[in-house]
Design an enzyme around this catalytic site. Structure first.
Site, mmCIF file in Angstrom:
data_model
loop_
_atom_site.group_PDB
_atom_site.id
_atom_site.type_symbol
_atom_site.label_atom_id
_atom_site.label_comp_id
_atom_site.label_asym_id
_atom_site.label_seq_id
_atom_site.Cartn_x
_atom_site.Cartn_y
_atom_site.Cartn_z
ATOM 1 N N ASP A 1 0.850 -1.180 0.000
ATOM 2 C CA ASP A 1 0.000 0.000 0.000
ATOM 3 C C ASP A 1 0.893 1.239 0.000
ATOM 4 O OD1 ASP A 1 -2.338 1.642 0.403
ATOM 5 O OD2 ASP A 1 -1.749 1.768 2.510
ATOM 6 N N ASN B 1 -2.055 -0.688 5.913
ATOM 7 C CA ASN B 1 -2.478 -0.230 7.231
ATOM 8 C C ASN B 1 -3.990 -0.378 7.431
ATOM 9 O OD1 ASN B 1 -2.605 2.236 5.338
ATOM 10 N ND2 ASN B 1 -3.831 2.901 7.088
ATOM 11 N N ASP C 1 -0.300 5.162 0.927
ATOM 12 C CA ASP C 1 -0.565 6.142 1.976
ATOM 13 C C ASP C 1 -0.689 5.489 3.346
ATOM 14 O OD1 ASP C 1 -0.879 8.797 0.597
ATOM 15 O OD2 ASP C 1 -2.293 7.607 -0.576
#
Length: 315
Positions: free
Chosen positions: A117, A248, A119
């Protein structure tokens, strides 16, 4: 005299009972000894002789459904060179890595595919005009790397011209070394729910060496009845036994929960974050030696149970 006789009458039956109990125990141990002579019984067999149930004593209590991101100190026991799998270890060889040392690579297995991922996993970005100067000053003083970026917005200005947004991007500590070392034993794929106009120039900046073999943006995500922008790993391969995704946001890997590694979100207020090099990289090295990463990740995170706890059926 009468009192002594009465006492003997009271205690005699109890004495006989004690002797009988003692003889029963002696007979019990003699039975076990006889079984040992015929063939050594297993520990669970001996427990069954004394009336203890196998499940109640030997089986660990059922762990409740849980989810927690990887903390900073977790998995450090893997060290620089991760151990081989406990069963059916593949043939492994070592390759040099940046900064000295060597990393183990399973020569009998194809490369691990690591989906990353963007961001809050590799970087964090803020609209420059709304970023307090004190945050940038503190991050700079603490040694956090950052840069400013112009990116094309999906919004349009007057006369149909695309709007330009200005963002300040903070790199997660160790990002460059993380990508360099990870690329030695894994194929890297970037998968972000961000729009390409924003994400492409950002990734160009942090991946000048083109270590990502594929880049996937928001149009590659799918919407489900439970969440939008879910990252379906089946678009990369039908066989996902050697594919992991680090994100996240655990809802990103809702469709393949046993391939997911949930990590702690990163922000500019965490200049001393050590997730990439001290936690995630050792874990990925260990997974690179597994024939199938899913059993290990299931035991580690129990993500299907976590989704069920949030009223989402396990895939």
């Amino acid at each position: 005299m009468m009192a002594e006789l009465a006492a003997s009458e009271v205690y005699a039956p109890r004495t006989i009972q004690l002797w009988r109990a003692l003889l029963n125990w002696l007979a019990f141990f003699f039975q076990i000894f006889a079984q040992v002579l015929r063939g050594t019984p297993s520990f669970t067999q001996v427990l069954s002789y004394v009336g203890l149930h196998h499940g109640s004593l030997l089986s660990p209590p059922h762990a409740p459904p849980h989810f927690k991101p990887l903390p900073v100190v977790e998995l450090s026991e893997f060290g620089e060179d991760p151990p081989s799998p406990p069963t059916h270890p593949p043939l492994a060889s070592s390759v040099p890595i940046a900064g000295g040392g060597r990393a183990l690579v399973a020569s009998s297995l194809e490369k691990l595919t690591v989906v990353l991922d963007l961001d809050e996993t590799l970087v964090c970005a803020y609209e420059t005009s709304s970023l307090p100067a004190v945050i940038r000053a503190r991050a700079t003083e603490a040694g956090l790397k950052w840069f400013e970026l112009e990116c094309v917005s999906s919004d349009k200005e007057f006369e149909g011209k695309p709007k330009i947004n200005y963002v300040t991007v903070f790199e997660r500590p160790g990002l460059k070394d993380f990508l360099e070392q990870l690329s030695e034993f894994a194929d890297l794929v970037l998968f972000t729910a961000g729009l390409e106009g924003y994400a492409r120039p950002l990734v160009d900046r942090i991946d000048a060496e083109n270590r990502f073999s594929h880049r996937l943006y928001r149009p590659s995500t799918i919407s489900t009845e439970y969440r939008e922008h879910v990252k379906d790993l089946s678009c990369l391969s039908k066989d996902l036994c050697r594919t992991v995704i680090v994100d996240n946001n655990p809802f990103s890997f809702l469709l393949q929960p046993m391939n997911g590694i949930p990590c702690v979100p990163f922000s500019a207020g965490q200049p001393h974050d050590e997730q990439l090099l001290e936690v995630i990289l050792p874990l990925l090295k260990h997974l690179s030696l597994q024939k199938d990463v899913r059993p290990f990740l299931y035991e580690r995170f129990h993500m299907p149970e976590w989704f069920q706890k949030h009223s989402i059926p396990a895939s």
